[in-house]
Scaffold this motif. Structure first.
Motif: not given
Length: 221
Positions: A209-220
């Protein structure tokens, strides 16, 4: 003092101390700061009994602040093995876990605290030493490092690595920052080996859960 507990020597009536997010397991040691008058009365009555047992049990709703919240059906009893009275009237006690119990019925209040009629029979194996037979210790410790780091919890890794399996499992289940419902799941695990498996699953799910809720770096993609 070592007592050879059996289901026949355990009391039918047990005073309980409801406390959310606090876990006692057989063989574990739980320090408590007792300040509320009804629970000071409970400790005083407990000291007058030959078994000196108090049941730890969680409220069903961790947010329930009522005086007598609904409780889980399963708790764990501990023997009062350490006692100190402070200058301001509090009691500092330690409970050493003996066995889990199932609540059969709640009895009328006694000096403000809640006595329960309990059944010990479903948990008779708690009275024997339980050494886990199939336990992935390396996997637990690997996940534990990341889990404690994530929660900002320091650990004495020398002591952790040297602890016997049963002590390690019991201690980690009691002291790690699991949620109230997760602690109840650990309490209700069938045995020490099952508890270790449950704890590994909880730790690994928390890390996922921690890994999947990391910061959104704008990568797509």
């Amino acid at each position: 003092m070592t007592i050879a507990w059996t289901p026949d020597t355990l009391p039918e009536i047990l005073p309980v101390f409801p406390l959310s997010g606090v876990l006692l397991l057989p063989g574990g040691r739980l320090p408590l700061n007792i300040f509320e008058p009804r629970y000071r009365a409970m400790v005083e009555d407990c000291l007058a009994t030959p078994d000196r047992l108090i049941g730890m049990i969680q409220p069903l709703d961790p947010e329930d602040r009522s005086r007598n919240p609904d409780l889980y059906r399963i708790g764990c009893a501990g023997r009062l093995t350490s006692f100190e009275e402070t200058a301001d009237g509090r009691y500092l006690i330690t409970l050493t876990g003996v066995s889990r119990f199932a609540v059969v019925e709640e009895l009328p209040l006694r000096r403000g605290y809640r006595p329960m009629r309990v059944d010990w029979r479903p948990f008779t194996p708690d009275l024997d030493d339980q050494e886990p037979q199939d336990f992935d210790r390396a996997r637990l410790l690997r996940g534990l490092r990341g889990y404690l780091t994530h929660h900002g919890v320091a650990a004495d890794w020398g002591s952790v690595e040297q602890a016997p399996d049963d002590v390690l499992i019991t201690t980690l289940a009691m002291v790690c920052p699991f949620t109230a419902s997760e602690k109840q799941a650990l309490l209700e695990s069938a045995d020490t080996e099952d508890r270790a498996s449950t704890m590994i699953a909880l730790i690994e799910m928390a890390l996922m859960d921690k890994d999947s809720s990391g910061p959104d770096l704008g990568l797509r993609h």
